[in-house]
Design an enzyme around this catalytic site. Structure first.
Site, short mmCIF file in Angstrom:
data_model
loop_
_atom_site.label_atom_id
_atom_site.label_comp_id
_atom_site.label_asym_id
_atom_site.label_seq_id
_atom_site.Cartn_x
_atom_site.Cartn_y
_atom_site.Cartn_z
CG LEU A 143 8.91 -17.63 -2.82
CD1 LEU A 143 8.63 -17.52 -1.32
CD2 LEU A 143 9.45 -16.28 -3.33
CG HIS A 145 0.81 2.05 -9.55
ND1 HIS A 145 0.45 1.68 -8.27
CD2 HIS A 145 -0.21 2.80 -10.03
CE1 HIS A 145 -0.75 2.19 -8.01
NE2 HIS A 145 -1.17 2.87 -9.05
CG ASP A 175 -2.00 1.02 1.18
OD1 ASP A 175 -2.26 1.54 0.09
OD2 ASP A 175 -2.61 1.32 2.23
C1 FPP Z 1 -1.39 0.22 -3.49
O1 FPP Z 1 -1.00 1.55 -3.61
C2 FPP Z 1 -0.95 -0.56 -4.61
C3 FPP Z 1 -1.75 -1.15 -5.54
C4 FPP Z 1 -3.20 -1.06 -5.56
C5 FPP Z 1 -1.19 -1.90 -6.64
C6 FPP Z 1 0.02 -2.71 -6.32
C7 FPP Z 1 0.68 -2.98 -7.58
C8 FPP Z 1 2.00 -2.98 -7.81
C9 FPP Z 1 3.05 -2.83 -6.80
C10 FPP Z 1 2.48 -3.15 -9.19
C11 FPP Z 1 2.09 -4.41 -9.89
C12 FPP Z 1 2.25 -5.63 -9.09
C13 FPP Z 1 2.94 -6.71 -9.46
C14 FPP Z 1 2.89 -7.93 -8.59
C15 FPP Z 1 3.75 -6.79 -10.63
P1 FPP Z 1 -2.12 2.65 -3.79
O2 FPP Z 1 -2.20 2.96 -5.22
O3 FPP Z 1 -3.38 2.15 -3.16
O4 FPP Z 1 -1.52 3.82 -2.96
P2 FPP Z 1 -2.30 4.96 -2.18
O5 FPP Z 1 -3.10 4.29 -1.10
O6 FPP Z 1 -1.19 5.80 -1.63
O7 FPP Z 1 -3.14 5.67 -3.18
#
Ligand code: FPP
Length: 275
Positions: free
Chosen positions: A144, A50, A33
């Site tokens: 893993l 991201h 997050d």
């Molecule tokens: C949360 O940050 C993150 C996500 C909803 C997406 C997670 C995805 C990645 C790390 C990239 C793709 C994943 C893989 C496994 C290749 P947020 O956008 O909710 O952040 P915020 O709460 O600060 O808005």
């Protein structure tokens, strides 16, 4: 590239120390997050957040494999995330596609078994295909197990399990009185995974957000104040050290836990002495 070969001596030493002094969780789940906030605080676009988040994924997957952790489950996209602006969803799907294409060789080379949970039929066809190919290609790997939770939500999986269970009861494959916690677990998509010992959430938020709801009944929760894009292996080590200090009682008293671990210690010393 073999990940064991690219590890620095200093990091190897830290990991050896962890392995010698800590209880290493068998299954770690991570709620990644804070990508958006990390980016906005730096005047960058959410996409940059991201992208940087993927660098953290790479580092944490490698460190987990090097530490010989059995299972790592990453909450990458929830069912609720479909409600984000279409452009952001599109970017996340593209990033996922790119990750699967660019990482699969290294994942396979490093004996990682890729698995995924969630309503995968909702993902773009291209992502579905890459995912199925990667899961199939790595199915026999013994290192893993890296599970990507995609278009996943805990409640969705529970409802899906209930539907299948009722179906089996109707066809007399299962008697209602034979439904136990174990039977129920076997209907969940996570049935090949042990329950998570440790769930890490980044960005300081203290919620499960629909992640592994059934499976997390006795998981230890660790909240990191770092945003996901800045969460790297040293933060994972800190979480493991913290986990290792906790007493997991599973409903028992502290005295029971201490006396049981003394018995186990005594028995393993005895078996070492008789060898
Ligand atoms: C949360 O940050 C993150 C996500 C909803 C997406 C997670 C995805 C990645 C790390 C990239 C793709 C994943 C893989 C496994 C290749 P947020 O956008 O909710 O952040 P915020 O709460 O600060 O808005």
């Amino acid at each position: 590239m073999n990940w064991l070969k690219e590890q620095s001596l200093e990091d190897q030493e830290i990991q050896n120390n962890l392995l010698a002094t800590c209880k290493i969780p068998k299954h770690i789940g991570i709620i990644m997050d804070g990508n958006g906030r990390w980016a906005l605080e730096r005047g960058l676009s959410r996409t940059e957040g991201h992208k940087q988040g993927i660098e953290s994924v790479r580092d944490i997957v490698k460190a987990s494999a090097q530490l010989k952790i059995g299972y790592l489950t990453l909450y990458a996209f929830s069912i609720e995330n479909w409600n984000r602006p279409l452009t952001e969803v599109g970017i996340l799907m593209k990033l996922l596609e790119h990750y699967l294409k660019s990482e699969i060789d290294e994942i396979d080379e490093n004996n990682i078994r890729l698995y995924s949970i969630g309503k995968l039929s909702s993902l773009p066809k291209k992502v579905q295909r890459l995912l199925f190919e990667a899961v199939e290609r790595t199915a026999k790997n013994t290192g893993l197990t890296l599970t990507l939770a995609l278009s996943y939500s805990g409640r969705w999986d529970i409802v899906r399990a209930v539907q299948m269970l009722v179906h089996d009861v109707r066809r007399s494959k299962l008697a209602p009185e034979d439904i136990t916690e174990e039977t129920f677990s076997s209907y969940l998509q996570t049935n090949i995974l042990p329950d998570p010992d440790l769930i890490i959430r980044t960005s300081g938020e203290m919620r499960l957000s629909n992640f592994l709801l059934w499976e997390s009944a006795y998981s230890e929760i660790y909240i990191s104040n770092k945003y996901w894009p800045e969460f790297r292996r040293t933060d994972l080590y800190e979480a493991i050290i913290d986990y290792s200090r906790r007493e997991r009682r599973f409903g028992r008293t502290s005295e029971q836990v201490v006396s049981q671990s003394k018995t186990i210690e005594f028995q393993s010393e005895k078996s070492l002495n008789t060898r």
